[in-house]
Design a protein around this motif. Structure first.
Motif, short mmCIF file in Angstrom:
data_model
loop_
_atom_site.label_atom_id
_atom_site.label_comp_id
_atom_site.label_asym_id
_atom_site.label_seq_id
_atom_site.Cartn_x
_atom_site.Cartn_y
_atom_site.Cartn_z
N HIS A 16 4.14 18.20 58.13
CA HIS A 16 3.02 17.27 58.12
C HIS A 16 2.91 16.65 59.52
N SER A 17 1.79 16.01 59.75
CA SER A 17 1.56 15.37 61.05
C SER A 17 2.59 14.29 61.31
N LEU A 18 3.05 14.23 62.55
CA LEU A 18 4.02 13.22 62.97
C LEU A 18 3.36 12.21 63.90
N THR A 19 3.80 10.97 63.80
CA THR A 19 3.34 9.97 64.75
C THR A 19 4.05 10.19 66.09
N SER A 20 3.52 9.60 67.14
CA SER A 20 4.16 9.75 68.45
C SER A 20 5.56 9.14 68.43
N GLU A 21 5.74 8.05 67.68
CA GLU A 21 7.08 7.44 67.59
C GLU A 21 8.05 8.36 66.87
N ASN A 80 0.98 19.77 65.67
CA ASN A 80 0.80 18.75 66.70
C ASN A 80 -0.26 17.73 66.30
N ASP A 81 -0.01 16.49 66.69
CA ASP A 81 -1.01 15.44 66.40
C ASP A 81 -2.28 15.69 67.20
#
Length: 377
Positions: A339-344, A376-377
């Motif tokens: 799933h999509s990951l946050t930058s953090e 990738n986000d």
């Protein structure tokens, strides 16, 4: 499984179950205890392959190094042996001697399921006795070679079936160098009595084992303990232990048992990313695994032929796969998020991933961490 939606029982939700499991598995924060203490706390580590127990301990212990476990194997303080669910576990010698008789029904059922047609008509007691004598006289050997030796007495029976019959009837351990990090080679077996110079412990372990299971994996339902062990018909054990335990219900109304003083952190407790190795025991120790992995992701981790891939935990739950490739002097960690990951989250995975590469690779001068493009986000 009891499902009565008893309103008198407090409800423990999925995230609370997740945090309780992570806390008991030392995955909220690494702990400063010995490898032996950790192995006994978890009642063994899943060990179908060589490296997974090392990753399991690295994820959970401060300053763990491969030699810490290798020395335990070499000095016969831990052994590789078929136990729960008839799969290879790395356990302390004390647990091996105590658990092996208790788990015998699981091994009997597994042998019948895999080789029932091949061993029909074979006197299994005679084959076990013959296999034991060969191993204790000739020394450690592969199950295939053992089966071929047994073909002298049972010439019409498949040698793999004969080897499996001994493996599931006689307590066999895999001897080093099998199990040592970075060392390849076939699994050679001998009897636990010959290897350790000790006999099996014949006393019952069920009540103490249930307490230890809940300490490491609770809160849990009867079906969870059965899934972990491979045994069936354990409801009476839970009923006998009921006065010593506390009860919850999950969001589906199923009854869960736990120890009164076991950790149950708040659902808001932060959980740092982790890189679980293949076959990590946390993914295989419950019937209901939604406390650690979503059902929709489970088949992406656990294959039809029983392989369990290396996975990442994000916010405490399985969230993708990882592999390591070594290209010359560069070690590359490939991360495939589901799933999509946050930058953090991505940065935290990079930080933990570099620590993983330094642990897992020898001689690499550079480290690279790559995320699958499609996530990738």
């Amino acid at each position: 499984m009891k499902s009565n939606n008893d309103s008198s029982l407090p409800v423990i939700n999925q995230r609370e179950l997740n945090r309780a499991l992570l806390a008991r598995q030392m995955l909220l924060q690494r702990e400063n205890i010995s490898s032996m203490e950790a192995i006994e706390r978890f009642i063994g580590l899943q060990a179908q392959a060589v490296n997974p127990p090392y990753y399991a301990l690295w994820n959970r212990l401060e300053n763990f190094q491969q030699e810490h476990l290798a020395e335990l194997i070499i000095h016969k303080q831990v052994v590789r042996i078929a136990l729960m669910r008839s799969t290879i576990h790395l356990v302390s010698t004390r647990d091996a001697l105590a658990l092996r008789p208790w788990i015998q029904p699981v091994l009997d059922r597994a042998l019948k399921g895999a080789y029932g047609k091949h061993i029909a008509g074979v006197d299994l007691q005679a084959a076990a006795a013959a296999g034991r004598e060969i191993l204790e006289t000739a020394g450690p050997m592969t199950l295939s070679d053992l089966g071929k030796r047994l073909n002298e007495q049972w010439p019409t029976v498949d040698h793999d079936a004969l080897g499996a019959a001994v493996r599931n009837s006689v307590p066999l351990v895999q001897v080093p160098p099998r199990g040592l990090w970075g060392v390849s080679g076939q699994a050679l077996h001998t009897t636990i009595e010959a290897w350790l110079g000790q006999s099996l412990s014949l006393g019952t372990v069920a009540e103490a084992l249930l307490v230890r299971y809940l300490q490491a994996y609770g809160p849990a339902a009867v079906k969870d303990f059965q899934a972990w062990s491979g045994l069936t018909k354990l409801r009476d054990l839970f009923e006998h232990m009921r006065p010593r335990l506390i009860l919850f219900q999950n969001e589906q109304g199923e009854e869960l048992f736990d120890l009164p003083d076991a950790p149950r952190p708040d659902s808001s407790t932060e959980a740092a990313p982790r890189f679980l190795g293949e076959f990590d025991h946390i993914l295989l120790s419950h019937a209901d695994r939604t406390r650690i992995i979503d059902d929709s992701d489970r088949r992406r981790i656990i294959t039809n032929n029983g392989l369990v891939k290396a996975s990442i935990l994000v916010d405490g739950f399985v969230a993708g796969l990882w592999t390591i490739q070594e290209r010359g002097n560069t070690a590359v960690l490939n991360i495939e998020p589901f799933h999509s990951l946050t930058s953090e989250q991505r940065q935290l995975l990079k930080d933990e991933g570099e620590r993983l590469l330094r642990f897992a690779t020898d001689g690499a001068l550079q480290f690279d961490i790559s995320f699958a493009d499609q996530a990738n986000d």
